[in-house]
Motif scaffolding. Structure first.
Motif, PDB file in Angstrom:
ATOM      1  N   TYR A  31      15.376  50.121  38.562  1.00 46.02           N
ATOM      2  CA  TYR A  31      15.252  48.694  38.815  1.00 46.02           C
ATOM      3  C   TYR A  31      16.487  47.960  38.320  1.00 46.02           C
ATOM      4  O   TYR A  31      16.990  48.239  37.237  1.00 46.02           O
ATOM      5  CB  TYR A  31      13.999  48.147  38.113  1.00 46.02           C
ATOM      6  CG  TYR A  31      13.645  46.758  38.564  1.00 46.02           C
ATOM      7  CD1 TYR A  31      12.939  46.555  39.734  1.00 46.02           C
ATOM      8  CD2 TYR A  31      14.047  45.649  37.843  1.00 46.02           C
ATOM      9  CE1 TYR A  31      12.623  45.283  40.175  1.00 46.02           C
ATOM     10  CE2 TYR A  31      13.733  44.371  38.266  1.00 46.02           C
ATOM     11  CZ  TYR A  31      13.022  44.195  39.429  1.00 46.02           C
ATOM     12  OH  TYR A  31      12.715  42.939  39.872  1.00 46.02           O
ATOM     13  N   SER A  32      16.984  47.027  39.105  1.00 44.80           N
ATOM     14  CA  SER A  32      18.143  46.225  38.718  1.00 44.80           C
ATOM     15  C   SER A  32      17.689  44.866  38.202  1.00 44.80           C
ATOM     16  O   SER A  32      17.030  44.110  38.923  1.00 44.80           O
ATOM     17  CB  SER A  32      19.074  46.012  39.918  1.00 44.80           C
ATOM     18  OG  SER A  32      20.048  45.021  39.595  1.00 44.80           O
ATOM     19  N   TYR A  33      18.044  44.576  36.965  1.00 46.30           N
ATOM     20  CA  TYR A  33      17.718  43.276  36.378  1.00 46.30           C
ATOM     21  C   TYR A  33      18.694  42.196  36.859  1.00 46.30           C
ATOM     22  O   TYR A  33      18.463  41.019  36.630  1.00 46.30           O
ATOM     23  CB  TYR A  33      17.756  43.355  34.848  1.00 46.30           C
ATOM     24  CG  TYR A  33      16.741  44.326  34.312  1.00 46.30           C
ATOM     25  CD1 TYR A  33      15.402  43.972  34.206  1.00 46.30           C
ATOM     26  CD2 TYR A  33      17.111  45.608  33.938  1.00 46.30           C
ATOM     27  CE1 TYR A  33      14.462  44.864  33.735  1.00 46.30           C
ATOM     28  CE2 TYR A  33      16.169  46.505  33.457  1.00 46.30           C
ATOM     29  CZ  TYR A  33      14.858  46.130  33.357  1.00 46.30           C
ATOM     30  OH  TYR A  33      13.921  47.010  32.901  1.00 46.30           O
ATOM     31  N   ILE A  34      19.735  42.605  37.541  1.00 46.83           N
ATOM     32  CA  ILE A  34      20.712  41.654  38.075  1.00 46.83           C
ATOM     33  C   ILE A  34      20.238  41.096  39.414  1.00 46.83           C
ATOM     34  O   ILE A  34      20.294  39.898  39.655  1.00 46.83           O
ATOM     35  CB  ILE A  34      22.095  42.327  38.220  1.00 46.83           C
ATOM     36  CG1 ILE A  34      22.609  42.734  36.836  1.00 46.83           C
ATOM     37  CG2 ILE A  34      23.084  41.404  38.922  1.00 46.83           C
ATOM     38  CD1 ILE A  34      23.832  43.629  36.868  1.00 46.83           C
ATOM     39  N   THR A  35      19.731  42.000  40.272  1.00 46.79           N
ATOM     40  CA  THR A  35      19.297  41.573  41.607  1.00 46.79           C
ATOM     41  C   THR A  35      17.783  41.450  41.731  1.00 46.79           C
ATOM     42  O   THR A  35      17.285  40.979  42.745  1.00 46.79           O
ATOM     43  CB  THR A  35      19.791  42.570  42.674  1.00 46.79           C
ATOM     44  OG1 THR A  35      19.185  43.853  42.418  1.00 46.79           O
ATOM     45  CG2 THR A  35      21.301  42.673  42.678  1.00 46.79           C
ATOM     46  N   TYR A  36      17.029  41.879  40.699  1.00 44.66           N
ATOM     47  CA  TYR A  36      15.564  41.851  40.713  1.00 44.66           C
ATOM     48  C   TYR A  36      15.007  42.671  41.877  1.00 44.66           C
ATOM     49  O   TYR A  36      14.057  42.269  42.544  1.00 44.66           O
ATOM     50  CB  TYR A  36      15.018  40.414  40.776  1.00 44.66           C
ATOM     51  CG  TYR A  36      15.549  39.536  39.681  1.00 44.66           C
ATOM     52  CD1 TYR A  36      15.003  39.566  38.406  1.00 44.66           C
ATOM     53  CD2 TYR A  36      16.618  38.670  39.923  1.00 44.66           C
ATOM     54  CE1 TYR A  36      15.506  38.765  37.391  1.00 44.66           C
ATOM     55  CE2 TYR A  36      17.121  37.860  38.907  1.00 44.66           C
ATOM     56  CZ  TYR A  36      16.558  37.915  37.658  1.00 44.66           C
ATOM     57  OH  TYR A  36      17.057  37.118  36.665  1.00 44.66           O
ATOM     58  N   THR A  37      15.606  43.813  42.099  1.00 45.48           N
ATOM     59  CA  THR A  37      15.172  44.694  43.174  1.00 45.48           C
ATOM     60  C   THR A  37      15.241  46.141  42.703  1.00 45.48           C
ATOM     61  O   THR A  37      15.941  46.465  41.741  1.00 45.48           O
ATOM     62  CB  THR A  37      16.073  44.563  44.417  1.00 45.48           C
ATOM     63  OG1 THR A  37      17.421  44.874  44.045  1.00 45.48           O
ATOM     64  CG2 THR A  37      16.003  43.179  45.019  1.00 45.48           C
ATOM     65  N   ARG A  38      14.536  47.001  43.401  1.00 46.51           N
ATOM     66  CA  ARG A  38      14.673  48.432  43.164  1.00 46.51           C
ATOM     67  C   ARG A  38      15.932  48.912  43.859  1.00 46.51           C
ATOM     68  O   ARG A  38      16.247  48.487  44.967  1.00 46.51           O
ATOM     69  CB  ARG A  38      13.483  49.190  43.729  1.00 46.51           C
ATOM     70  CG  ARG A  38      12.276  49.062  42.863  1.00 46.51           C
ATOM     71  CD  ARG A  38      11.274  50.148  43.187  1.00 46.51           C
ATOM     72  NE  ARG A  38      10.052  49.845  42.478  1.00 46.51           N
ATOM     73  CZ  ARG A  38       8.851  50.055  42.953  1.00 46.51           C
ATOM     74  NH1 ARG A  38       8.708  50.594  44.149  1.00 46.51           N
ATOM     75  NH2 ARG A  38       7.792  49.759  42.236  1.00 46.51           N
ATOM     76  N   GLN A  39      16.593  49.821  43.206  1.00 45.74           N
ATOM     77  CA  GLN A  39      17.797  50.408  43.771  1.00 45.74           C
ATOM     78  C   GLN A  39      17.406  51.558  44.704  1.00 45.74           C
ATOM     79  O   GLN A  39      16.291  52.071  44.645  1.00 45.74           O
ATOM     80  CB  GLN A  39      18.705  50.918  42.652  1.00 45.74           C
ATOM     81  CG  GLN A  39      19.109  49.830  41.663  1.00 45.74           C
ATOM     82  CD  GLN A  39      19.838  48.685  42.354  1.00 45.74           C
ATOM     83  OE1 GLN A  39      20.975  48.822  42.762  1.00 45.74           O
ATOM     84  NE2 GLN A  39      19.160  47.563  42.504  1.00 45.74           N
ATOM     85  N   LYS A  40      18.322  51.976  45.547  1.00 47.68           N
ATOM     86  CA  LYS A  40      18.064  53.096  46.446  1.00 47.68           C
ATOM     87  C   LYS A  40      17.989  54.404  45.671  1.00 47.68           C
ATOM     88  O   LYS A  40      17.263  55.315  46.048  1.00 47.68           O
ATOM     89  CB  LYS A  40      19.140  53.174  47.524  1.00 47.68           C
ATOM     90  CG  LYS A  40      19.064  52.018  48.502  1.00 47.68           C
ATOM     91  CD  LYS A  40      20.131  52.100  49.559  1.00 47.68           C
ATOM     92  CE  LYS A  40      20.042  50.870  50.448  1.00 47.68           C
ATOM     93  NZ  LYS A  40      21.107  50.802  51.415  1.00 47.68           N
ATOM     94  N   ASP A  41      18.754  54.479  44.574  1.00 46.16           N
ATOM     95  CA  ASP A  41      18.757  55.679  43.748  1.00 46.16           C
ATOM     96  C   ASP A  41      17.487  55.753  42.920  1.00 46.16           C
ATOM     97  O   ASP A  41      16.840  54.738  42.641  1.00 46.16           O
ATOM     98  CB  ASP A  41      19.961  55.683  42.801  1.00 46.16           C
ATOM     99  CG  ASP A  41      21.283  55.727  43.541  1.00 46.16           C
ATOM    100  OD1 ASP A  41      21.324  56.277  44.653  1.00 46.16           O
ATOM    101  OD2 ASP A  41      22.277  55.213  43.002  1.00 46.16           O
TER     102      ASP A  41
END
Length: 125
Positions: free
Chosen positions: A86-96
């Motif tokens: 999870y990216s706390y910068i974009t508030y989304t799950r990453q593909k990895d």
């Protein structure tokens, strides 16, 4: 494989990570796996970033407990899982993702680990 599922809950800064490190340090490396509840925030990629920033990420509904429960069950039955990143910068799950093999001890740590009956029902400790 019979394993033990340990839940560690508490607010931010309450010492969850310290407790996890003590437990992990007490066992051989390949026997303990850790599932941070923070990795299971719901993906908010369908919303504009301005709206994602306004979400209360401390609320119980912010977490994808269904996926976390599924992963605990799979690990408990000897199956590997792919831990979301999870990216706390974009508030989304990453593909990895991070590939996790089963272990004797599964530690689930997070601020809302005990809030969901389905999740807390899987905990041995």
């Amino acid at each position: 494989m019979k394993n033990t599922v340990i839940g560690i809950a508490g607010g931010t800064g309450s010492g969850k990570t310290t407790v996890v490190k003590k437990i992990v340090g007490s066992f051989p490396d390949d026997n303990v796996i850790m599932l941070p509840q923070d990795a299971y925030y719901k993906d908010q990629g369908h919303l504009p970033l301005s709206e994602r920033k306004l979400i209360n990420y401390d609320h119980p509904f912010a977490f994808d407990n269904e996926l976390l429960i599924d992963h605990i069950k799979k690990l408990s039955s000897g199956q590997a899982v792919d831990l979301p990143v999870y990216s706390y910068i974009t508030y989304t799950r990453q593909k990895d993702s991070i590939h996790i093999e089963p272990g004797e001890i599964i530690i689930v740590a997070g601020i809302r680990v005990l809030d969901d009956a389905g999740l807390s029902g899987l905990l041995d400790v």
